[in-house]
Design an enzyme around this catalytic site. Structure first.
Site, mmCIF file in Angstrom:
data_model
loop_
_atom_site.group_PDB
_atom_site.id
_atom_site.type_symbol
_atom_site.label_atom_id
_atom_site.label_comp_id
_atom_site.label_asym_id
_atom_site.label_seq_id
_atom_site.Cartn_x
_atom_site.Cartn_y
_atom_site.Cartn_z
ATOM 1 N N TYR A 20 0.824 -1.211 0.000
ATOM 2 C CA TYR A 20 0.000 0.000 0.000
ATOM 3 C C TYR A 20 0.863 1.269 0.000
ATOM 4 O O TYR A 20 0.371 2.350 0.272
ATOM 5 C CB TYR A 20 -0.941 -0.014 1.205
ATOM 6 N N TYR A 63 -11.288 -1.287 0.494
ATOM 7 C CA TYR A 63 -11.234 -0.882 1.915
ATOM 8 C C TYR A 63 -9.920 -0.216 2.283
ATOM 9 O O TYR A 63 -9.789 0.328 3.383
ATOM 10 C CB TYR A 63 -11.492 -2.089 2.816
ATOM 11 N N ARG A 64 -8.967 -0.214 1.375
ATOM 12 C CA ARG A 64 -7.620 0.251 1.707
ATOM 13 C C ARG A 64 -6.897 0.345 0.386
ATOM 14 O O ARG A 64 -7.219 -0.395 -0.538
ATOM 15 C CB ARG A 64 -6.988 -0.850 2.551
#
Ligand code: ADP
Length: 524
Positions: free
Chosen positions: A93, A469-470
């Site tokens: 991420y 969600y991310r």
């Protein structure tokens, strides 16, 4: 200063003055400026775009909350943006890298105190630098009977993972749900305590999540409204028994029936932990190298996939779950699971004694009982110089949705020349679908293709009503842009909060699509 990317709108003089103040606050040794030896450790190692897009101008590592306050105040004075990180292991991420080039990383790794482990009420209070591995070792050392819920891999931080909405594999896998009590430094340097912590001398700060009035803790997660300097987190009492199991399934379409049968088992808590359906290449990637099965690029042909299944004794889908408790409860629940998931044609059920020497089984068995490990990181060896970004849409727990998401991703991924490497974790009511997009970091064209594909996946998922969600730094704006119901009322609300909590706009510019006023595109 050649090579250094300064923060936007900050002159070289102001940057230097900020650095001098920071050095006075935390000591020269804890302000990292060296472009060759220090700052590269704040890069996103798996970037598909040039690393300079997320290159920090400096990093500052305070030792305590007082120093955090001083740094935040200095940042406000000089207009220097800060990107807080905890252990900086948020790989897939963006890792430790900031969204905006030139931002100063506020590295909280030195704040690594375990402030409390409360055996009676089963919780811990930690600072940002405490990793799962640190906490596990501590609990072992003091002979605690409490389990943690580690992320895979376990070098990440308990606080950093939680504030990015991470999940784990024990019954306490929803990390934010298990959080209770939070200390936050706001953009003006004020320290605040959330919920019960607002009451001086409170005896229940880590026992009751909600306090009185609006529950604010969530505002400081996946956001840029404050720097979280301490959290309470509930720990699971070690159960009297633990039986992990694995069920393999031979056909791609079995995903439909598996998911249908998992839903009632989860809703009724027959399987109390994150029930996880893992695709075969995820299993292979943690223990094998792709070139052992297929030398070429592009999706693996079926013959190679078949050989992998045979070698590893796995199915196309591999379901992991566990039961916990006294033997009678475990036996009872295992019977229900055998009757349901175990009766899908072709299903084979395995227990610990059946999978000795299996690397994938071992690390899942550990994760589901709170033992942190690094095995999943082996995925980076699946292809040489492997990098990854995770695409993580949320799905309802139905066979139809599981198949729709799986086909949506697999078809596009294969068309773009990549393999589908994924798993689906069922929590309380939803399924986190994690697709690990693995690519060759030394192949520029492949990285560009991976980047393009990621954008396509976001659009295709949103068109079907699925949101992520991310996400990785590069896609925060795009994904935030898909949550645009009613003329983007959600993002506008967040921007109003941003303007009020951080009017100068120094904390985490761009985090999850939230920008300070001066960096924002016009909103209608
Ligand atoms: P981990 O500790 O699990 O390695 P990171 O430190 O990489 O996690 O943090 C994950 C993300 O969460 C970061 O990119 C950052 O945006 C956010 N974050 C981390 N720590 C804090 C914090 N103390 N306060 C606010 N946001 C944070």
């Amino acid at each position: 200063m050649t090579g250094r990317i300064l923060p936007p709108r900050v002159s070289e003089g102001a940057f230097h003055e900020f650095v001098t103040v920071a050095q006075n606050v935390v000591g020269k040794d804890h302000v990292y400026l060296d472009l060759k030896w220090e700052l590269p450790s704040y890069n996103d190692e798996y970037a598909t775009l040039p690393k300079e897009l997320h290159q920090a101008s400096a990093a500052v590592a305070p030792a305590n909350v007082g120093e955090v306050q001083s740094i935040v105040r200095a940042a406000g004075q000089y207009g220097v943006p800060l990107w807080p990180i905890s252990t900086g292991k948020n790989f897939a991420y963006g890792g430790p890298a900031p969204r905006v080039a030139g931002t100063v990383v506020l590295d909280l790794k030195r704040m690594n105190r375990i402030i409390e482990v409360n055996e009676k009420h089963a919780y811990a209070v930690v600072e940002p630098g405490v990793s799962y591995l640190d906490m596990y070792r501590h609990l072992q050392k003091v002979g605690s009977k409490l389990w943690i819920d580690p992320a895979a891999p376990g070098w990440g931080g308990m606080l950093g993972n939680l504030v990015d909405h991470g999940a784990g594999y024990t019954p306490y896998g929803d990390h934010l749900l298990m959080q209770c009590g939070m200390e936050v430094v706001l953009a003006d340097g004020t320290i605040t305590q959330t919920a019960m912590g607002g009451l001086p001398g409170s005896r229940t700060t880590h026992l009751y999540k909600y306090g009185l009035g609006p529950w604010a803790d969530g505002l400081f997660t996946q956001s840029n409204f404050g720097v979280v300097t301490r959290i309470g987190i509930w720990l699971m009492p070690e159960p009297p028994g633990y039986t992990p199991f694995m069920i393999t399934y031979g056909r791609e379409d079995d995903l439909h029936e598996i998911t249908e049968r998992v839903r009632p088992l989860k809703l009724n808590n027959v399987i109390p932990n994150a029930a996880t359906t893992v695709e075969m290449l995820w299993e292979a990637a943690v223990q094998k190298q792709r070139r052992d099965y297929y030398p070429g690029k592009g999706p693996l042909p079926e013959a190679a996939r078949k050989k992998i299944r045979e070698d590893l004794h796995i199915g196309v889908w591999n379901f992991y779950g566990a039961v916990y408790g006294p033997p009678a409860i475990m036996e009872n629940n295992l019977d229900l699971i055998r009757d349901s998931l175990g009766s899908i044609p072709g299903a084979k059920i395995y227990f610990d004694k059946d999978r000795k020497g299996d690397i994938a089984w071992k690390y899942r068995k550990e994760l589901m009982s709170g033992i942190p490990n690094m095995t999943e990181y082996n995925q980076m060896n699946w292809i040489p110089a492997g990098g990854h970004m995770d695409f993580s849409p949320i799905s309802p727990v139905t066979g139809e949705d599981a198949m729709r998401q799986y086909s949506l991703i697999r078809d596009r991924v294969n068309r773009a020349g990549f393999d589908y490497v994924g798993e689906m974790l069922v929590g309380w009511r939803d399924m986190h679908h994690i697709f690990a997009l693995l690519y060759d970091l030394q192949d520029e064209e492949e990285k560009r293709r991976a980047h393009r594909l990621f954008g396509e996946l976001i659009d295709a998922a949103a068109a079907e009503g699925y949101g992520e969600y991310r996400t990785h730094l590069d896609f925060m704006d795009k994904i935030a842009g898909t949550y645009n119901w009613n003329n983007a009322a959600q993002l506008k609300h967040r921007h109003r909060l941003k303007d009020s909590l951080d009017p100068i706009g120094i904390l985490g510019p761009g985090k999850m699509g939230i920008w300070p006023k001066q960096m924002r595109k016009e909103e209608s």
